[in-house]
Scaffold this motif. Structure first.
Motif, short mmCIF file in Angstrom:
data_model
loop_
_atom_site.label_atom_id
_atom_site.label_comp_id
_atom_site.label_asym_id
_atom_site.label_seq_id
_atom_site.Cartn_x
_atom_site.Cartn_y
_atom_site.Cartn_z
N ALA A 109 -1.44 -4.03 -8.12
CA ALA A 109 0.03 -4.03 -8.09
C ALA A 109 0.60 -5.44 -7.98
CB ALA A 109 0.59 -3.15 -6.97
N ARG A 115 4.49 -4.26 -3.14
CA ARG A 115 4.66 -3.40 -4.31
C ARG A 115 6.06 -3.60 -4.89
NH1 ARG A 115 4.10 3.06 -3.81
NH2 ARG A 115 5.66 2.63 -2.20
N ARG A 170 -2.59 -2.83 -2.13
CA ARG A 170 -2.84 -4.18 -1.61
C ARG A 170 -4.31 -4.36 -1.24
NH1 ARG A 170 2.25 -3.60 0.90
NH2 ARG A 170 1.28 -2.89 2.84
N ALA A 201 0.62 2.61 -9.14
CA ALA A 201 0.76 3.04 -7.75
C ALA A 201 2.00 3.89 -7.54
CB ALA A 201 0.82 1.81 -6.84
N ASN A 202 3.12 3.49 -8.14
CA ASN A 202 4.35 4.26 -7.98
C ASN A 202 4.27 5.62 -8.69
OD1 ASN A 202 6.11 2.62 -6.37
ND2 ASN A 202 6.30 1.21 -8.09
N GLY A 237 4.05 -2.39 -10.43
CA GLY A 237 3.80 -1.29 -9.49
C GLY A 237 3.69 0.05 -10.18
N ALA A 295 1.25 1.87 -1.43
CA ALA A 295 1.47 0.42 -1.41
C ALA A 295 0.37 -0.29 -0.63
CB ALA A 295 2.84 0.10 -0.81
#
Length: 350
Positions: free
Chosen positions: A135, A181, A130, A142-143, A139, A126
């Motif tokens: 994101a 996120r 940033r 990234a997730n 998300g 997260a």
């Protein structure tokens, strides 16, 4: 912050790509916007290294080179924020850019995660997303680096002035900036169903062209956003959790052929992409097909692999399809490990 374990060691990260079933709410009247249903695939995959070096430097293969500038800026930003050591990032196996694989966010976050381990910093995706300015819409990438599998995220809470100008906030990820996120609503292993990846000859939607498309298309009608959200949560996600192939294919085809925003995305694509999708709808070679993001990447599901391969081979000969292959879900997080580095900078890990 701690120093790397030694100048003879670097960090390797390997992860899959992200494919999108759909963005969920592109109206925003409920107080939230965006959100995405997505999954991670094994192939194509990304492999990158962070290696000892006298300064910040980034190199990449042909695919990864599309993100050289963004990754270099991120490396400088992270080093300054963490007071970290200099390093060289090498994207040895990049994802095809501007195709629908989530290459921009996946590449940036993956390299950032590898640098965090190299620098001895404990941080999640997260914060890295940033820092990379990612994101801001979904998300998913990234997730999925942290989780793998199938995922539905809940998008973003609207700011107080959202209703004054919704188009200001309904923008593609690269223009939304890095924010909080999106929360994960559903995260589960995807069933062991082969995924037929298809790259037709199509338009690569990115940059200003994508932003202009969002500006003239959004917000979509509130009722259409509700239909999509219902289909994702009550049909697509439940069919994955129950491993119900028939229900899953029905949900995928609804999102492809009947959901409002996906139809707008398909309208922007080439005649070859539209032909592929219509042929898939009329024929019996595949049971369901999706177009990831704005495309041109499509991916399908079939119980008749030989028929599907024969069909796609004909479409490749006719100039409709560039390439295709069978892949599958990547149901595990990214692999991150230390690797030995020789004096000439080469790694000794194949």
């Amino acid at each position: 912050m701690t120093e790397p374990i030694s100048q003879e060691w670097g960090v390797r990260i390997r992860t899959g790509c992200r494919v999108s079933f759909t963005l969920i709410d592109l109206n925003g009247e409920t107080g939230r916007r965006n959100g995405m249903a997505s999954m991670a695939l094994r192939s194509p995959g990304l492999e990158a290294f962070v290696l000892p070096h006298h300064t910040i430097e980034v190199e990449a293969d042909e695919n990864g080179s599309a993100h050289l500038e963004a990754v270099t800026a991120l490396m400088h930003r992270l080093r300054e924020a963490w007071q970290g050591p200099p390093a060289k990032a090498v994207v040895r196996k990049g994802l095809p850019p501007h195709t629908g694989f989530g290459s921009g966010t996946t590449t940036a976050v993956a390299v950032g995660r590898a640098y965090a381990q190299f620098a001895g910093v404990s941080v999640g995706t997260a914060e890295i997303a940033r820092a990379a300015g990612r994101a801001g819409t979904s998300g998913a990438s990234a997730n999925l680096i942290e989780r793998g599998g199938f995922l539905v995220d809940g998008g973003h809470l609207n700011p107080d002035d959202f209703s004054d100008d919704p188009r200001r906030y309904l923008v593609p990820s690269r223009f939304a900036g890095g924010g909080k996120r999106p929360p994960v609503l559903v995260s589960a292993p995807f069933p062991a169903w082969p995924v037929l990846v298809v790259i037709p000859h199509g338009n690569q939607m990115h940059g200003e062209a994508e932003r202009e498309f969002f500006a003239r298309t959004l917000p979509i009608p509130a009722e259409e956003a509700r239909r999509t959200a219902h289909a994702v949560l009550m049909n697509l996600a439940t069919s994955v959790l129950e491993a119900d192939y028939t229900a899953f294919c029905r949900a995928v085809n609804f999102l492809t052929y009947e959901s409002h925003f996906k139809q707008k995305q398909i309208d922007m694509q080439s005649s070859q992409v539209k032909f592929l999708l219509e042929e898939a709808r009329r024929g019996e070679e595949v049971d369901a097909i999706a177009m990831s993001s704005e495309g041109p990447l499509c991916y399908a599901f079939t119980r008749r692999p030989q028929a599907a391969v024969s069909w796609l081979s004909e479409l490749r000969s006719a100039g409709i399809v560039q390439d295709f292959w069978f892949s599958g879900a990547r149901n595990v997080p990214a692999d991150i490990d230390w690797v030995p580095v020789l004096e000439d900078g080469r790694t000794v890990i194949a």
